[in-house]
Write an enzyme that holds these catalytic residues in place. Structure first.
Site, PDB file in Angstrom:
ATOM      1  N   CYS A  76     -10.930 -55.980 -44.405  1.00 34.77           N
ATOM      2  CA  CYS A  76     -12.133 -55.746 -45.215  1.00 34.77           C
ATOM      3  C   CYS A  76     -12.150 -54.326 -45.767  1.00 34.77           C
ATOM      4  O   CYS A  76     -12.294 -54.133 -46.982  1.00 34.77           O
ATOM      5  CB  CYS A  76     -13.382 -56.040 -44.404  1.00 34.77           C
ATOM      6  SG  CYS A  76     -13.505 -55.174 -42.829  1.00 34.77           S
ATOM      7  N   TYR A  77     -12.007 -53.329 -44.924  1.00 36.15           N
ATOM      8  CA  TYR A  77     -12.018 -51.950 -45.407  1.00 36.15           C
ATOM      9  C   TYR A  77     -10.898 -51.660 -46.416  1.00 36.15           C
ATOM     10  O   TYR A  77     -11.135 -51.040 -47.453  1.00 36.15           O
ATOM     11  CB  TYR A  77     -11.880 -50.971 -44.236  1.00 36.15           C
ATOM     12  CG  TYR A  77     -13.105 -50.780 -43.386  1.00 36.15           C
ATOM     13  CD1 TYR A  77     -14.313 -50.338 -43.925  1.00 36.15           C
ATOM     14  CD2 TYR A  77     -13.057 -51.020 -42.008  1.00 36.15           C
ATOM     15  CE1 TYR A  77     -15.428 -50.143 -43.129  1.00 36.15           C
ATOM     16  CE2 TYR A  77     -14.165 -50.817 -41.208  1.00 36.15           C
ATOM     17  CZ  TYR A  77     -15.349 -50.380 -41.764  1.00 36.15           C
ATOM     18  OH  TYR A  77     -16.449 -50.180 -40.985  1.00 36.15           O
TER      19      TYR A  77
END
Length: 315
Positions: A115-116
């Site tokens: 996600c990051y």
């Protein structure tokens, strides 16, 4: 003809989100393991041999074991960190390049992106490729995520907070040893010469994410203005279904001068904005950490692998 899909790790946060997006689709038969069999290798092996595609929503070691259990005819999407920099796996970020959707579509093994890293990679890579930003430039990335990113245990911990604890847990920086497991992925796919200094923060809200990269004027090509950076990014994602590059200035993205991390929740959309001036700029990407950041990304990759509409189940 329906495609048999098995989610190994169906009871986890990401697994439940993916199942919700797939349930009811006429082109997919969702295989479900009995609760009592979730940790029985024999039962999992049976489903991993029956499925046309398996989505692994597991810890890294369990994902590696699932790969060993899978049948040769089963295609895999791994949502763990285990295979993200493995050259034998296609990296499941379709917006990485114009060639990436085809690479995902033809692959047997696809590693879902973190996600990051998605926000960092999509904001930085086009600038390096365009020559606006030197790959050797040291970069920092600061990110704020909802607590669902920590999985079931973190969700339960936040939901059990009393009023005093809830205030104390408003925003908590973590991974302060500066050795987050996403760093190799960030460096490889953004094309940077070194790993960034990555500072993540978990906020007291369920889901949503903002990833930000600060740049001083001297870090980019001389005379580069925020509008130039925005133009390069807009050109890079002109044909992307789920990436929106906001106008500069991006005032309409703000709520009373504040940038909300939850504005893209419930969508598969990732918004990139450029803030600042010629002396200092801030690249910002916001998206749903359980949508485009995890479950939505897995469904997008599955759609590409099945040769159907990339947005099926996502719009």
């Amino acid at each position: 003809m329906t495609v048999k899909v098995y989610i190994d790790g169906q009871a986890g946060t990401t697994g439940l989100e993916i199942a919700g997006r797939l349930r009811g689709r006429a082109d997919i038969e969702l295989l479900v393991i009995a609760e009592a069999d979730r940790k029985r290798d024999a039962a999992r092996r049976c489903l991993l041999h029956s499925a046309d595609v398996a989505i692994l929503c597991l810890p890294d070691d369990a994902a590696r074991e699932a790969v060993r259990l899978a049948g040769p005819g089963c295609r895999l999407i791994d949502a763990s960190t285990a295979h993200r920099t493995d050259p034998g796996w296609a990296y499941g970020l379709p917006e990485l390049s114009t060639q990436q959707p085809a690479a995902i579509a033809s692959a047997r093994l696809v590693s879902n992106p973190g996600c990051y890293p998605q926000g960092f990679i999509l904001a930085v890579r086009p600038l390096i490729e365009a020559g606006l930003l030197d790959a050797a430039t040291p970069l920092s990335v600061h990110a704020l995520s909802g607590y669902s990113g920590g999985g079931r245990k973190m969700i339960e911990a936040y939901r059990a907070l009393d009023t005093e604890q809830r205030e104390a847990w408003g925003a908590r920086p973590y991974s302060l040893e500066l050795a987050h497991k996403h760093l190799p992925e960030m460096r490889r796919y953004a094309g940077t010469g070194r790993e960034p200094l990555f500072s993540p923060i978990v906020g007291n809200f369920y889901k949503g994410m903002v990833t930000q990269i600060p740049l001083f004027g001297e870090q980019v090509s001389a005379g580069t203005a925020p509008a130039d950076v925005r133009r390069i990014l807009a050109e890079a994602y002109a044909g992307a279904r789920f990436v929106d590059v906001l106008p500069f200035p991006a005032d309409e993205a703000l709520d009373g001068g504040y940038l909300s991390p939850t504005a893209c929740n419930g969508t598969n959309r990732l918004e990139i904005a450029v803030f600042g001036n010629e002396r200092r700029m801030l690249l910002s990407a916001r998206y749903d950490n359980l949508g485009k950041g995890a479950a939505g990304a897995a469904v997008q990759n599955l759609n590409l692998m099945l040769g159907c509409d990339e947005a099926a189940g996502l719009e």
